[in-house]
Write an enzyme that holds these catalytic residues in place. Structure first.
Site, PDB file in Angstrom:
ATOM      1  N   LYS A 172       0.779  -1.360  -0.034  1.00  0.00           N
ATOM      2  CA  LYS A 172       0.036  -0.069  -0.119  1.00  0.00           C
ATOM      3  C   LYS A 172       0.883   1.230  -0.024  1.00  0.00           C
ATOM      4  O   LYS A 172       0.584   2.240  -0.734  1.00  0.00           O
ATOM      5  CB  LYS A 172      -0.920  -0.121   1.175  1.00  0.00           C
ATOM      6  CG  LYS A 172      -1.862   1.058   1.344  1.00  0.00           C
ATOM      7  CD  LYS A 172      -2.674   0.923   2.622  1.00  0.00           C
ATOM      8  CE  LYS A 172      -3.430   2.179   2.913  1.00  0.00           C
ATOM      9  NZ  LYS A 172      -3.994   2.166   4.130  1.00  0.00           N
ATOM     10  N   GLU A 178      10.601  -4.780   4.158  1.00  0.00           N
ATOM     11  CA  GLU A 178      10.629  -6.078   3.662  1.00  0.00           C
ATOM     12  C   GLU A 178      10.367  -6.143   2.231  1.00  0.00           C
ATOM     13  O   GLU A 178      11.069  -6.893   1.389  1.00  0.00           O
ATOM     14  CB  GLU A 178       9.715  -6.896   4.590  1.00  0.00           C
ATOM     15  CG  GLU A 178      10.007  -7.165   6.118  1.00  0.00           C
ATOM     16  CD  GLU A 178       9.496  -5.765   6.989  1.00  0.00           C
ATOM     17  OE1 GLU A 178       9.206  -4.682   6.490  1.00  0.00           O
ATOM     18  OE2 GLU A 178       9.360  -6.153   8.056  1.00  0.00           O
ATOM     19  N   GLY A 232      -4.466  -1.815   5.222  1.00  0.00           N
ATOM     20  CA  GLY A 232      -3.799  -2.795   4.664  1.00  0.00           C
ATOM     21  C   GLY A 232      -4.533  -4.229   5.105  1.00  0.00           C
ATOM     22  O   GLY A 232      -4.532  -5.145   4.402  1.00  0.00           O
ATOM     23  N   ARG A 233      -4.842  -4.400   6.608  1.00  0.00           N
ATOM     24  CA  ARG A 233      -5.466  -5.673   6.939  1.00  0.00           C
ATOM     25  C   ARG A 233      -6.785  -5.926   6.714  1.00  0.00           C
ATOM     26  O   ARG A 233      -7.439  -6.823   6.715  1.00  0.00           O
ATOM     27  CB  ARG A 233      -5.370  -5.729   8.568  1.00  0.00           C
ATOM     28  CG  ARG A 233      -5.898  -4.659   8.943  1.00  0.00           C
ATOM     29  CD  ARG A 233      -5.547  -4.604  10.770  1.00  0.00           C
ATOM     30  NE  ARG A 233      -5.962  -3.404  11.355  1.00  0.00           N
ATOM     31  CZ  ARG A 233      -5.134  -2.336  11.556  1.00  0.00           C
ATOM     32  NH1 ARG A 233      -4.230  -2.130  10.929  1.00  0.00           N
ATOM     33  NH2 ARG A 233      -5.704  -1.259  12.072  1.00  0.00           N
ATOM     34  N   GLU A 318      -3.859  -5.965  15.416  1.00  0.00           N
ATOM     35  CA  GLU A 318      -3.435  -4.869  14.888  1.00  0.00           C
ATOM     36  C   GLU A 318      -4.537  -3.780  15.179  1.00  0.00           C
ATOM     37  O   GLU A 318      -4.348  -2.688  15.331  1.00  0.00           O
ATOM     38  CB  GLU A 318      -3.040  -4.869  13.486  1.00  0.00           C
ATOM     39  CG  GLU A 318      -2.129  -3.749  12.965  1.00  0.00           C
ATOM     40  CD  GLU A 318      -1.039  -4.226  11.793  1.00  0.00           C
ATOM     41  OE1 GLU A 318       0.126  -4.283  11.847  1.00  0.00           O
ATOM     42  OE2 GLU A 318      -1.796  -3.909  10.722  1.00  0.00           O
ATOM     43  N   HIS A 349      -4.572 -32.504  19.308  1.00  0.00           N
ATOM     44  CA  HIS A 349      -3.431 -33.446  19.683  1.00  0.00           C
ATOM     45  C   HIS A 349      -2.219 -32.605  20.207  1.00  0.00           C
ATOM     46  O   HIS A 349      -1.032 -32.942  20.017  1.00  0.00           O
ATOM     47  CB  HIS A 349      -3.072 -34.441  18.722  1.00  0.00           C
ATOM     48  CG  HIS A 349      -4.133 -35.353  18.291  1.00  0.00           C
ATOM     49  ND1 HIS A 349      -4.441 -36.612  19.011  1.00  0.00           N
ATOM     50  CD2 HIS A 349      -5.214 -35.261  17.532  1.00  0.00           C
ATOM     51  CE1 HIS A 349      -5.410 -37.081  18.539  1.00  0.00           C
ATOM     52  NE2 HIS A 349      -5.840 -36.407  17.554  1.00  0.00           N
ATOM     53  N   LYS A 461       9.885  -0.234  13.814  1.00  0.00           N
ATOM     54  CA  LYS A 461      10.506  -0.018  12.503  1.00  0.00           C
ATOM     55  C   LYS A 461      11.600   0.966  12.461  1.00  0.00           C
ATOM     56  O   LYS A 461      12.584   0.953  11.693  1.00  0.00           O
ATOM     57  CB  LYS A 461       9.395   0.689  11.343  1.00  0.00           C
ATOM     58  CG  LYS A 461       8.456  -0.373  11.057  1.00  0.00           C
ATOM     59  CD  LYS A 461       7.369   0.322   9.963  1.00  0.00           C
ATOM     60  CE  LYS A 461       5.915  -0.649   9.714  1.00  0.00           C
ATOM     61  NZ  LYS A 461       5.128  -0.020   9.087  1.00  0.00           N
TER      62      LYS A 461
END
Ligand code: F6P
Length: 493
Positions: A172, A178, A232-233, A318, A349, A461
């Site tokens: 965005k 990254e 973004g999310r 977030e 399990h 960041k």
């Protein structure tokens, strides 16, 4: 709860909501009719309906960033904004050409692999949906590179053929360390055997930052814009979902959007008592704020949904991991719950021991589909049986039965919601994701926090920049902390 069930034969029938192909059973919760009506009153008291209208009508409810929150517009086929419809058409043309082979790489070969380069909302949503809809996928191999870990990048590239691979850079902001690092590394890798002019056949991008994308060398036809009113999310419904359209075809992508839109309508138009996201949000608040539970578990009984929890972690944590209220004051109550979980029956399990006999109270959502996709009846029966049996065991425990020693005692009284959905389809998946989006929205309103910013990710960041300089340029002047200096000192070279 054992007594509540024993004394009220109507309970199981009453504490359910049937909507479209969704059936929510919330009877196995520590609530009675009065609790529920008080919780619904709480929603009235905080003016939830007004808050919903403000979101859906585009008021700038993301106030700390001065933006509206418009992801529901991306799937509103009843009154779609022209710019959204235009991008959907562009996505359709693009994904169709890639799938039918008419999109050719620089040596004239069709595309075989699509690699999505992005992180956070630019990765988790499309990645989760591509996995969830694997049953519906076509011949394309769709992969995701997210971590700045170079090993992740190189493992993904290892067996790839430049001539038949299409890279989609999704960011965005187009400033994320990254994603840009990974995109640059992949660009250099591509150029080891190709020319600059070949980039246009192998790189596309999705971003709001069109200048930065062009500066990267991506041709304007391959750029999909997005808008600052899409967080973004919450962005998989936008062009961020282009990898989904490539994986299952545009029509199925549109079905996903339509499914989400149907949940939007349910959320907007249904009285709170019959409203699935509102009910789930209030139950979660009940445990978070009245029982002080710290976490919530989500267990989808479908291996296709194995990335759902990671996706929800960003969505819910977030959004609601905030300690400052809308007046800018510290909150005096707990907010965002910790979300964790895994698929059933695997989780049974692994960590279910703690759910059944541990000291912590962990409300759990069980999600299961009535029909399987491959039609393996025996497996499906076992899957369903395990899902239902676990909710019963968590609720009943060994209540009322003789147990030979304390090690074998199950206290029961452990809350669960069971969401039984007819079948995993793009439509039902869209509705399921939208359900959680609305749940987190309701919680943010009740907690009086701003759910749509994410300032909490900024400090790390910023510090990483100074730390990176210390590592790559051996310049520790910006580093004050002794522990960090100690760690830096341990690096070789
Ligand atoms: O880490 C925070 C964040 O801003 C997320 O909210 C977002 O989804 C992610 O980074 C990726 O951001 P972008 O799409 O701008 O690269």
């Amino acid at each position: 709860m054992q007594d509540l069930f024993a004394n009220d034969s109507e309970r199981a029938g009453r504490m359910t909501i049937q909507w479209a192909d969704f059936f929510l059973d919330y009877s196995k919760n520590r609530v009675n009719t009065e609790t529920m009506s008080l919780l619904y009153e709480l929603a009235e008291e905080v003016k939830l309906q007004e808050a919903m209208t403000a979101q859906f009508t585009g008021e700038p409810i993301n106030q700390t960033e001065g933006r509206s929150v418009g992801h529901t517009n991306l799937r509103d086929f009843d009154s779609m904004k022209p710019e959204v419809a235009e991008i959907l058409q562009k996505m359709k043309a693009f994904s169709t050409a890639v799938i039918d082979g008419s999109w050719k790489g620089f040596t004239g070969k069709s595309i075989k692999t699509v690699v999505n380069i992005g992180i956070g909302g630019s990765d988790l949503g499309p990645n989760m949906v591509c996995e969830a809809l694997r049953y519906y996928k076509n011949h394309l191999d769709v992969r995701f590179v997210s971590n700045v870990d170079g090993d992740h990048v190189m493992e993904t590239l290892k067996d790839l053929d430049r001539e038949t691979t299409l890279f989609i850079i999704v960011s965005k902001s187009f400033t994320t360390q990254e994603t840009l690092s990974n995109a640059n590394t992949i660009r250099s890798w591509f150029l080891e055997r190709a020319e600059e002019e070949n980039i246009e056949k192998h790189f596309a991008a999705v971003s709001t930052n069109l200048e930065a994308v062009e500066a990267f060398g991506i041709s304007s036809e391959n750029i999909f814009p997005m808008w600052d009113w899409v967080g973004g999310r919450f962005s998989l419904w936008s062009a961020v979902g282009i990898s989904i359209a490539c994986s299952v075809g545009y029509d199925k992508f549109e079905e996903l959007l339509r499914g989400a839109h149907s949940m939007d309508q349910h959320f907007r138009n249904t009285p709170f008592e019959q409203n699935i996201p509102v009910t789930l949000a209030l139950l979660s608040i009940w445990y978070n704020n009245f029982f002080k539970t710290e976490s919530e578990c989500v267990v989808p009984y479908s291996q296709y949904l194995h990335k759902l929890v990671a996706y929800l972690q960003q969505g819910l944590m977030e959004s609601n991991g905030k300690r400052t209220d809308r007046n800018g004051e510290p909150v005096t109550y707990d907010t965002g719950t910790i979300i964790w979980g895994s698929t059933g029956t695997n989780a049974q399990h692994a960590f279910f021991q703690l759910l059944h006999q541990g000291t912590k109270l962990i409300p759990t959502d069980f999600i299961v589909f009535a029909e399987s996709l491959h039609g393996k009846t025996d497996h499906q029966n076992k899957l369903l049986a395990n899902c239902f049996a676990q909710t019963e065991a968590l609720m009943m425990g060994t209540y009322g039965s003789e147990v030979e020693n304390n090690f074998k005692v199950f206290g029961g009284n452990r809350p669960t919601n069971t969401l039984l959905i007819k079948k995993l389809t793009p439509h039902s998946l869209g509705a399921l994701i939208a359900m959680y989006e609305h749940k987190l929205f309701v919680q943010g309103v009740v907690w009086n926090i701003y759910s749509f910013d994410q300032w909490g990710v900024e400090l790390g960041k910023k510090l990483a920049k100074d730390t990176l300089r210390a590592i790559s340029e051996k310049d520790v002047t910006g580093i004050k902390n002794k522990s960090t200096l100690g760690l830096l000192g341990k690096l070789k070279g």
